[in-house]
Design an enzyme around this catalytic site. Structure first.
Site, PDB file in Angstrom:
ATOM      1  N   PHE A 129      47.809  82.915  24.681  1.00 50.46           N
ATOM      2  CA  PHE A 129      46.679  83.842  24.609  1.00 50.46           C
ATOM      3  C   PHE A 129      47.226  85.145  24.026  1.00 50.46           C
ATOM      4  O   PHE A 129      48.195  85.693  24.555  1.00 50.46           O
ATOM      5  CB  PHE A 129      46.129  84.046  26.025  1.00 50.46           C
ATOM      6  N   ASP A 200      53.340  84.163  33.518  1.00 51.36           N
ATOM      7  CA  ASP A 200      51.932  84.511  33.575  1.00 51.36           C
ATOM      8  C   ASP A 200      51.209  83.332  34.235  1.00 51.36           C
ATOM      9  O   ASP A 200      51.291  82.197  33.757  1.00 51.36           O
ATOM     10  CB  ASP A 200      51.418  84.757  32.153  1.00 51.36           C
ATOM     11  N   TYR A 225      40.126  86.666  38.252  1.00 50.96           N
ATOM     12  CA  TYR A 225      38.728  86.336  37.919  1.00 50.96           C
ATOM     13  C   TYR A 225      38.557  84.932  37.376  1.00 50.96           C
ATOM     14  O   TYR A 225      37.460  84.533  37.045  1.00 50.96           O
ATOM     15  CB  TYR A 225      38.127  87.374  36.954  1.00 50.96           C
ATOM     16  N   LYS A 226      39.645  84.159  37.272  1.00 51.27           N
ATOM     17  CA  LYS A 226      39.519  82.776  36.799  1.00 51.27           C
ATOM     18  C   LYS A 226      39.408  81.855  38.025  1.00 51.27           C
ATOM     19  O   LYS A 226      38.379  81.816  38.672  1.00 51.27           O
ATOM     20  CB  LYS A 226      40.692  82.443  35.880  1.00 51.27           C
ATOM     21  N   ARG A 374      36.644  73.414  25.271  1.00 45.66           N
ATOM     22  CA  ARG A 374      37.511  73.501  26.439  1.00 45.66           C
ATOM     23  C   ARG A 374      36.656  73.457  27.704  1.00 45.66           C
ATOM     24  O   ARG A 374      35.607  74.099  27.778  1.00 45.66           O
ATOM     25  CB  ARG A 374      38.266  74.839  26.343  1.00 45.66           C
TER      26      ARG A 374
END
Ligand SMILES: *Cc1c(COP(=O)(O)O)cnc(C)c1O
Length: 415
Positions: A129, A200, A225-226, A374
Site C-alpha cells: 500500500f 505493519d 478501522y479495518k 477484492r
C-alpha cells in the site's frame, strides 16, 4: 464435502455450527447487504452509537474539562493499547493507540534511523500500500541523503538485508493479494544482520493470530478501522518492544510525549515508556469508539477467528471458480489458506464494472487498480450463507452480462 452436497443448505448448516455466529448480532449491518469490505472499513458495532452519545452528552456536555481525569480521557491511548496488546502478542505497556498508521510509521521509521546511525538503507515492499513507501521516502529525505529507501518484492527481501540495512518494514498481510509474509523468519533474518524489524499489521490485527513478542519484533503499527471495527478514521496503534522504550527517540516531540506534560517546561524531555510515541491531544470521540470494537474481540477466540477466516475464504474461492468458470476470473491470492490473510482477490480485465454491479446488487467489496476485485471476510460478522449468496449474485451478474450496463462504467473517486 463433495461438490454435490455443497449448496445453500450446507452453508446454513455451517453457520448453525459456527461458534462465532452469535457475535454477528453485536454489529449493525443493513438488511440485504453482504458486507465483504471489512478489510477496508469494518462494520459498525451496535454499541458504537450509544458510546458516542455518552461521550458527547455526558463526558463532554455535562462534565466538560473534568473528563480528562474523571472519564479517563488522558490515559485512553495507553489503556486501549493494553486492551489491544493480547490480539497481537504484545505485553502491557508495549502498545499505544494514537494518530494514524501513516504517522505512526513515520515515528518508528525515524526512531529506527536514529538507532542505527551508521547504516543507510530502509527496506520496504514495492507493491505495498503506497503510503508506507511514501512515508519511508519522507523519512529518508529528512536525513538529507544519509538514508535511502530500497523497494523489493517478496522473494527478494531476505537477500536484500545486509550490514547496511537499518530496518525492514513490511506489511504482514499484503493489502492486494492477501499473501502472508513469514514474520518470524524475516524478523530473525533482519536481526541477525543487526537490522531492526518493523511490521505493519493493518491487514492482520484482529483477523488472525499475531505474535510480535514470540517473533521478537522491534516495532509495529496498524489501524483499528479495518478488522478491529473502530470506525472511519479511528486512531491507529503503535507497538514498541520494551527494550527500545526510553532509547528509541522519535522526532515528533510534542507535549504528550514529554516526561512531565503538565510541568510546562521549556525543553523537551521524552517519556521513558510507550507514551514517548505520543505527540499531542488525541481525538477522544473517535478513540472512545475503538474500545467498542476491541470489546467484541475480547469475547472471541482468535483460533476460532482464524479457522473460520480460512474456511470462508476457501469456500469463496471454490464457489467462484466452480460457478463462474469461463467468465475470466483469475485467483490473485494464495490458493493455500495458510498462506493467505482474511481476504480473496481475483484479477479480471473488467473488474471495475463488475465490482460496481456487485455493489449495486448489495455485495460490497472493492476494486484495486488496475484489475483486482477484492473481498474481505471478517469472521465476526460474515457467515457461510453470506458467501453463498454473494457468489450467487456474482453468477447472475456474469451470466446475464449485467456489468456491461452503462451505469456500471462510471468512475467514483473512492473505489
Ligand atoms: C490501511 C492501510 C494504511 C492506512 O494508513 P492511514 O494512515 O490510516 O491512511 C496504511 N498502510 C497499509 C498497508 C494499509 O493497509
Amino acid at each position: 464435502m463433495t461438490l454435490d452436497s455443497l449448496d445453500r443448505a450446507a452453508c446454513a448448516a455451517m453457520d448453525a455450527a459456527d461458534p462465532l455466529a452469535p457475535l454477528r448480532d453485536r454489529f449493525d449491518i443493513p438488511t440485504g447487504m453482504i458486507y465483504l469490505d471489512g478489510n477496508s472499513l469494518g462494520a459498525m458495532p451496535k454499541g458504537a452509537a450509544a458510546r458516542a452519545h455518552d461521550v458527547v452528552t455526558r463526558e463532554w456536555g455535562a462534565d466538560l474539562i473534568k473528563s480528562w481525569n474523571s472519564a479517563g480521557w488522558f490515559d485512553l491511548p495507553v489503556r486501549l493499547g493494553d486492551k489491544l496488546a493480547p490480539l497481537i502478542g504484545a505485553g502491557d505497556g508495549e502498545v499505544i493507540v494514537c494518530d494514524s498508521t501513516s504517522q505512526n510509521l513515520f515515528k518508528v521509521l525515524s526512531a529506527a534511523v536514529a538507532l542505527r546511525p551508521h547504516r543507510k538503507v530502509l527496506i520496504l515492499e514495492g507493491s505495498n500500500f503506497p503510503t508506507n513507501n511514501y512515508i519511508a521516502q519522507g523519512v529518508a529525505a529528512a536525513t538529507g541523503g544519509r538514508v535511502e529507501v530500497r523497494l523489493c518484492e517478496k522473494d527478494e527481501i531476505a537477500d536484500a538485508i545486509d550490514e547496511d540495512t537499518i530496518a525492514v518494514a513490511i506489511t504482514h498481510v499484503h493489502y492486494k493479494t492477501g499473501h502472508i509474509h513469514d514474520m518470524a523468519a524475516i524478523t530473525a533474518r533482519a536481526q541477525a544482520a543487526g537490522a531492526l524489524a518493523i511490521w505493519d499489521l493493518c491487514h492482520s490485527a484482529g483477523a488472525m493470530p499475531v505474535d510480535l513478542g514470540g517473533a521478537g519484533v522491534d516495532f509495529a503499527v496498524g489501524c483499528t478501522y479495518k478488522y478491529l471495527n473502530g470506525g472511519p478514521g479511528s486512531p491507529a496503534f503503535l507497538f514498541a518492544a520494551k527494550r527500545h522504550q526510553g532509547h528509541a527517540l522519535q522526532p515528533v516531540t510534542g507535549w504528550w510525549g514529554h516526561a512531565a506534560p503538565f510541568a510546562f517546561e521549556p525543553g523537551y524531555r521524552p517519556q521513558r515508556d510507550i507514551r514517548q510515541f505520543l505527540i499531542g491531544t488525541q481525538p477522544i470521540l473517535s478513540m472512545a469508539l475503538v474500545e467498542v470494537g476491541l470489546d467484541i474481540h475480547r469475547a472471541a477466540d482468535m483460533t476460532a477467528i482464524r479457522a473460520k477466516s480460512m474456511a470462508l475464504t476457501d469456500l469463496f474461492i471454490r464457489l467462484v471458480e466452480e460457478r463462474c468458470a469461463g467468465h475470466g476470473f483469475t485467483l490473485a491470492s494464495p490458493r493455500e489458506a495458510a498462506a493467505r490473510g482474511s481476504q480473496v482477490s481475483f484479477a479480471h480485465p473488467d473488474g471495475y464494472p463488475i465490482m460496481r454491479a456487485l455493489i449495486a446488487a448489495g455485495v460490497i467489496g472493492d476494486f484495486r487498480a488496475p484489475d483486482t476485485v477484492r473481498f474481505g471476510f471478517t469472521p465476526l460478522y460474515v457467515g457461510y450463507v453470506d458467501v453463498w449468496d454473494a457468489v450467487d449474485r456474482l453468477v447472475t451478474i456474469m451470466d446475464e452480462g449485467i456489468w456491461k450496463r452503462p451505469e456500471h462504467q462510471i468512475r467514483d473517486a473512492v473505489t
